[in-house]
Scaffold this motif. Structure first.
Motif: not given
Length: 272
Positions: A15-16, A18-22, A30-33, A117-120
């Motif tokens: 996935s291009p 950035q995905v984060r979980v809170r 947090t990852t960009r990969s 969940w967050y995308e960017e």
């Protein structure tokens, strides 16, 4: 002819985004990969590299599960402060296929086990899956004659709907309030969320002595990508007696969960 796309059961792509979980106020991943995993008849799932998740928040579980497409998954409880969520994280620690081996060094989270969940920088609504990059949602003004019956009551009729074409789902027609028989609508406390449209509110329909629960829904404030449906009412055609478009009854249409299922109903041709 059959396409190779129709024979695959699983598709993994980087996935291009950035995905984060809170959880609470803490971002636990947090990852960009991230990898986005598509499986036939299932919703897409994000997988996080091991190093993107703080291991101190993971407590080993004895629970395991087995998937024929990937292998044996081990589980962890998620412990953040006073919060403990059982079997919230998994990893294919004993892969038995190439797909499983591709995911061996990645964690996945139960979608609803975390708070956000967050995308960017944008939060995803708490629908139980990631956004599918292959799904398209088009809201198009329509002058088709659309009519909804429950029993012998016409509860909605319009030539001024917004037709929503969403990849993998039945076409939905959103009615202006003035074209719906509001006297038969009954308030509902049901709320659902969709990552492509926002939070939906519901109405039930009273038809004679029968209350048809949550047949109608609407988005008071849809996400900015789909403003045309704000405040309009839509009906589940599979829950009413008859749903007509231009005088023709609309039958149940299939729902597809994965991009791999989208291609089941077309025909592929090769020029070779």
């Amino acid at each position: 002819m059959t396409s190779p796309l129709q024979s695959f059961d699983l598709y993994i792509e980087p996935s291009p985004r950035q995905v984060r979980v809170r959880v609470g106020e803490t971002f636990i991943a947090t990852t960009r990969s991230a990898l986005l995993v598509h499986e036939r008849e299932r919703l897409p799932v994000y997988y996080f590299p091991l190093e993107s998740v703080e291991s101190s928040w993971l407590e080993p579980s004895t629970h395991k599960s087995e998937c024929a497409r990937k292998g044996v998954a081990s589980y962890w409880h998620l412990v953040v402060g006073d919060r403990r969520v059982e079997n919230a994280v998994w990893r294919y620690s004993e892969p038995t296929t190439d797909a499983g081996r591709a995911l061996e060094h990645y964690y996945a989270f139960e979608w609803k086990a975390v708070d956000a969940w967050y995308e960017e920088e944008e939060p995803l609504f708490l629908h139980p899956h990631a956004r599918d990059p292959y799904k398209r949602v088009d809201a198009i003004n329509s002058s088709r004659h659309v009519r909804v019956l429950i029993g012998d009551q016409v509860v909605a009729e319009s030539r001024n709907t917004v037709a929503v074409f969403e990849t993998g789902l039945p076409t939905r027609y959103y009615f202006p309030l003035q074209d719906v028989a509001a006297k038969w609508l009954r308030p509902s406390t049901t709320l659902t969320s969709c990552p492509y449209k926002g939070q939906a509110h519901y109405w039930s329909v009273q038809a004679g002595d029968t209350l048809h629960k949550d047949v109608v829904w609407y988005y008071p404030t849809p996400i900015p990508e789909i403003p045309k449906i704000a405040g309009l009412l839509a009906f589940y055609q599979e829950r009413v007696t008859r749903f007509e478009v231009d005088g023709v009854a609309v039958s149940d249409e299939p729902w597809h969960r994965s991009v791999l299922d989208f291609f089941n109903h077309g025909t592929f041709y090769s020029l070779r």
